[in-house]
Design an enzyme around this catalytic site. Structure first.
Site, PDB file in Angstrom:
ATOM      1  N   CYS A  69       0.835  -1.213   0.000  1.00 55.55           N
ATOM      2  CA  CYS A  69       0.000   0.000   0.000  1.00 55.55           C
ATOM      3  C   CYS A  69       0.867   1.260   0.000  1.00 55.55           C
ATOM      4  O   CYS A  69       1.897   1.335   0.680  1.00 55.55           O
ATOM      5  CB  CYS A  69      -0.922  -0.022   1.223  1.00 55.55           C
ATOM      6  SG  CYS A  69      -2.053   1.381   1.269  1.00 55.55           S
ATOM      7  N   CYS A  73       0.427   4.758   7.044  1.00 59.82           N
ATOM      8  CA  CYS A  73      -0.208   4.535   8.349  1.00 59.82           C
ATOM      9  C   CYS A  73       0.783   3.784   9.258  1.00 59.82           C
ATOM     10  O   CYS A  73       1.172   2.650   8.943  1.00 59.82           O
ATOM     11  CB  CYS A  73      -1.507   3.751   8.180  1.00 59.82           C
ATOM     12  SG  CYS A  73      -2.556   4.438   6.870  1.00 59.82           S
ATOM     13  N   CYS A  76       0.521  -0.022  10.268  1.00 57.92           N
ATOM     14  CA  CYS A  76       0.038  -1.026   9.321  1.00 57.92           C
ATOM     15  C   CYS A  76       1.138  -1.904   8.712  1.00 57.92           C
ATOM     16  O   CYS A  76       2.129  -1.404   8.179  1.00 57.92           O
ATOM     17  CB  CYS A  76      -0.760  -0.342   8.208  1.00 57.92           C
ATOM     18  SG  CYS A  76      -1.582  -1.549   7.145  1.00 57.92           S
ATOM     19  N   CYS A 113     -16.620  -9.650   5.182  1.00 61.31           N
ATOM     20  CA  CYS A 113     -15.934  -8.366   4.975  1.00 61.31           C
ATOM     21  C   CYS A 113     -14.680  -8.581   4.154  1.00 61.31           C
ATOM     22  O   CYS A 113     -13.851  -9.438   4.493  1.00 61.31           O
ATOM     23  CB  CYS A 113     -15.520  -7.760   6.304  1.00 61.31           C
ATOM     24  SG  CYS A 113     -16.857  -7.607   7.475  1.00 61.31           S
ATOM     25  N   CYS A 144     -19.543  -6.491   3.207  1.00 61.15           N
ATOM     26  CA  CYS A 144     -18.844  -5.288   3.654  1.00 61.15           C
ATOM     27  C   CYS A 144     -17.520  -5.238   2.907  1.00 61.15           C
ATOM     28  O   CYS A 144     -16.903  -6.301   2.706  1.00 61.15           O
ATOM     29  CB  CYS A 144     -18.589  -5.359   5.160  1.00 61.15           C
ATOM     30  SG  CYS A 144     -17.646  -3.952   5.783  1.00 61.15           S
ATOM     31  N   CYS A 204     -19.594   1.541   8.440  1.00 59.21           N
ATOM     32  CA  CYS A 204     -18.827   0.873   9.493  1.00 59.21           C
ATOM     33  C   CYS A 204     -17.609   1.765   9.715  1.00 59.21           C
ATOM     34  O   CYS A 204     -16.761   1.883   8.826  1.00 59.21           O
ATOM     35  CB  CYS A 204     -18.414  -0.526   9.035  1.00 59.21           C
ATOM     36  SG  CYS A 204     -17.290  -1.357  10.175  1.00 59.21           S
ATOM     37  N   ARG A 276     -17.944  -3.262  17.579  1.00 58.54           N
ATOM     38  CA  ARG A 276     -17.193  -4.492  17.333  1.00 58.54           C
ATOM     39  C   ARG A 276     -15.880  -4.506  18.108  1.00 58.54           C
ATOM     40  O   ARG A 276     -15.061  -3.593  17.982  1.00 58.54           O
ATOM     41  CB  ARG A 276     -16.912  -4.682  15.832  1.00 58.54           C
ATOM     42  CG  ARG A 276     -16.134  -5.989  15.582  1.00 58.54           C
ATOM     43  CD  ARG A 276     -16.001  -6.344  14.115  1.00 58.54           C
ATOM     44  NE  ARG A 276     -17.281  -6.300  13.468  1.00 58.54           N
ATOM     45  CZ  ARG A 276     -17.556  -5.549  12.406  1.00 58.54           C
ATOM     46  NH1 ARG A 276     -16.624  -4.811  11.866  1.00 58.54           N
ATOM     47  NH2 ARG A 276     -18.755  -5.557  11.872  1.00 58.54           N
TER      48      ARG A 276
HETATM   49  N1  SAM Z   1      -6.707   0.412   3.173  1.00 56.83           N
HETATM   50  C1  SAM Z   1      -7.995   0.583   3.688  1.00 56.83           C
HETATM   51  C2  SAM Z   1      -8.076   1.650   4.746  1.00 56.83           C
HETATM   52  O1  SAM Z   1      -7.052   2.039   5.296  1.00 56.83           O
HETATM   53  O2  SAM Z   1      -9.188   2.081   5.036  1.00 56.83           O
HETATM   54  C3  SAM Z   1      -8.609  -0.690   4.241  1.00 56.83           C
HETATM   55  C4  SAM Z   1      -7.763  -1.646   5.027  1.00 56.83           C
HETATM   56  S1  SAM Z   1      -7.088  -1.019   6.535  1.00 56.83           S
HETATM   57  C5  SAM Z   1      -5.950  -2.284   6.977  1.00 56.83           C
HETATM   58  C6  SAM Z   1      -8.468  -1.174   7.654  1.00 56.83           C
HETATM   59  C7  SAM Z   1      -8.273  -0.799   9.100  1.00 56.83           C
HETATM   60  O3  SAM Z   1      -7.526  -1.784   9.778  1.00 56.83           O
HETATM   61  C8  SAM Z   1      -7.525   0.465   9.419  1.00 56.83           C
HETATM   62  O4  SAM Z   1      -8.309   1.610   9.254  1.00 56.83           O
HETATM   63  C9  SAM Z   1      -7.174   0.252  10.880  1.00 56.83           C
HETATM   64  O5  SAM Z   1      -8.202   0.728  11.722  1.00 56.83           O
HETATM   65  C10 SAM Z   1      -7.093  -1.261  11.008  1.00 56.83           C
HETATM   66  N2  SAM Z   1      -5.720  -1.718  11.272  1.00 56.83           N
HETATM   67  C11 SAM Z   1      -4.729  -1.824  10.371  1.00 56.83           C
HETATM   68  N3  SAM Z   1      -3.602  -2.270  10.943  1.00 56.83           N
HETATM   69  C12 SAM Z   1      -3.889  -2.451  12.253  1.00 56.83           C
HETATM   70  C13 SAM Z   1      -3.125  -2.897  13.367  1.00 56.83           C
HETATM   71  N4  SAM Z   1      -1.839  -3.228  13.263  1.00 56.83           N
HETATM   72  N5  SAM Z   1      -3.724  -2.970  14.570  1.00 56.83           N
HETATM   73  C14 SAM Z   1      -5.033  -2.628  14.699  1.00 56.83           C
HETATM   74  N6  SAM Z   1      -5.802  -2.205  13.668  1.00 56.83           N
HETATM   75  C15 SAM Z   1      -5.235  -2.109  12.469  1.00 56.83           C
HETATM   76 FE1  SF4 Z   2      -2.843   1.201   3.389  1.00 53.51          FE
HETATM   77 FE2  SF4 Z   2      -2.723  -0.010   5.754  1.00 53.51          FE
HETATM   78 FE3  SF4 Z   2      -3.135   2.616   5.636  1.00 53.51          FE
HETATM   79 FE4  SF4 Z   2      -5.086   0.923   4.800  1.00 53.51          FE
HETATM   80  S1  SF4 Z   2      -4.290   1.135   6.905  1.00 53.51           S
HETATM   81  S2  SF4 Z   2      -4.370   2.803   3.789  1.00 53.51           S
HETATM   82  S3  SF4 Z   2      -3.810  -0.731   3.970  1.00 53.51           S
HETATM   83  S4  SF4 Z   2      -1.267   1.535   4.962  1.00 53.51           S
END
Ligand code: SAM
Ligand code: SF4
Ligand code: DTB
Length: 329
Positions: A69, A73, A76, A113, A144, A204, A276
């Protein structure tokens, strides 16, 4: 028992201009400051007024496009900017997704989902995802997806495919957001949620606890979610899963009771939403999960794996439901 003023009433002046906030940050923070027993009591009251307290909804989550990606973030595993164990994979084939959905249904999930590691979907990606939505829905499951930020018209395409819910988290307080993510803005997240809502898809939206935020930040995030008009139908509260290689790999764990307080604050401020108990359950004891359910959580991810990290799995969850007398919705 301590009492906290209910949400702010609209004053004549406020309602004449912009809609006033329903919950101030200070009011939500005051909930956090209640003695735990008082907070849990209020959360149970709100829960019982709106839901069967012994019923928990179960969603199965699958990663349809993993890794690589563009976004940064800090939590992530799927950001291409950090050296984690997660590699970049292609979008899954529709048939493989349908097979997984069939299995999820057979195991008792009510919602399927699908998550993608995208900043947002390209038009050609969206076409494949709409096929997945149509076919999963035809199996009799709620659908979802979480695909990142949407461009004009994309939410309508998803709606036309029969999508029930779009997941897009605020993740953290607007004021703390750029300490965690710099490649997009909190306002962008709010904008996508607005597009989803306007297209008639259920929202959501939730966030993460444990990013290094303060209690005030947590209260602000809960208030921002509760003040969405209407509030999200589904509110995932994630406990950070610290991922080696990410900037938050060594983030300090948030105290159990602080996490439970966050669930309770979400339940009280969004009494009609499903809350959730989301990422991070693998590291939680059964007792902590039971406290979260008591605080008003009434939904879980029901699968061995979340997107890239592990989850308790169906056998352990069935055993826990049985011990607690919970039943699936
Ligand atoms: N890329 C899209 C986005 O960011 O909306 C969808 C996938 S993203 C992985 C979905 C959510 O997963 C993020 O908004 C975050 O809240 C959660 N998430 C991701 N990594 C995480 C982690 N290490 N621990 C807890 N929640 C996490
Ligand atoms: Fe990309 Fe992870 Fe951020 Fe979603 S949470 S936008 S997958 S870096
Ligand atoms: C949400 O709030 N939590 C889920 C779902 N929405 C997509 C994702 C959790 C991801 C946890 C880390 C991982 O497995 O990579």
């Amino acid at each position: 028992m301590n009492t906290i003023a209910p949400p702010v009433a609209l004053t004549a002046e406020a309602s004449a201009s912009a809609p006033a906030a329903k919950w101030t940050v200070s009011q939500v923070e005051a909930l956090y400051q209640l003695p735990l027993m008082d907070l849990l009591f209020r959360a149970q009251q709100a829960h019982r007024e709106n839901f069967d307290p012994n019923a928990v909804q179960r969603s199965t989550l699958i990663s349809i496009k993993t890794g690589g990606c563009s976004e940064d973030c800090s939590y992530c595993s799927q950001s291409a900017r950090y050296k984690t164990e997660v590699g970049r994979e292609a979008l899954m084939q529709v048939e493989d997704v349908i097979k997984a959905a069939r299995e999820a249904k057979a195991k008792g999930a009510s919602r399927f989902c699908m998550g993608a590691a995208w900043r947002g979907p390209k038009d050609k990606d969206l076409e494949a995802v709409t096929r997945m939505i149509r076919e999963v829905k035809a199996l009799g499951l709620e659908t979802c997806v979480t695909l990142g930020m949407l461009k004009d018209g994309q939410a309508e395409e998803l709606k036309a495919a029969g999508l029930d819910y779009y997941n897009h988290n605020l993740d953290t307080d607007a004021e703390f957001y750029d300490r965690v993510i710099t490649t997009h803005k909190h306002a962008d997240r709010v904008d996508t949620i607005g597009q989803v809502r306007a297209a008639g898809i259920k929202v959501c939206a939730g966030g993460i606890v444990g990013l290094g935020e303060t209690r005030r930040n947590r209260a602000a995030m809960v208030a921002q979610l509760a003040n969405l008009d209407p509030p999200p139908e589904s509110v995932p509260i994630n406990n950070l899963v610290a991922i080696p290689g990410t900037p938050l790999a060594n983030s300090e764990k948030v105290d159990t009771f602080e996490f439970v307080r966050t669930i309770a604050a979400a339940r009280i401020t969004m009494p009609q939403s499903f809350v959730r108990l989301s990422a991070g359950r693998e590291a939680m004891s059964e007792e902590m999960q039971a406290l979260c359910f008591f605080a008003g959580a009434n939904s879980i991810f029901y699968c061995d794996k979340l997107l890239t990290t592990s989850n308790p799995g169906i056998d352990r969850d069935q055993a826990l439901f049985s011990k607690l007398g919970l039943r699936p919705i």
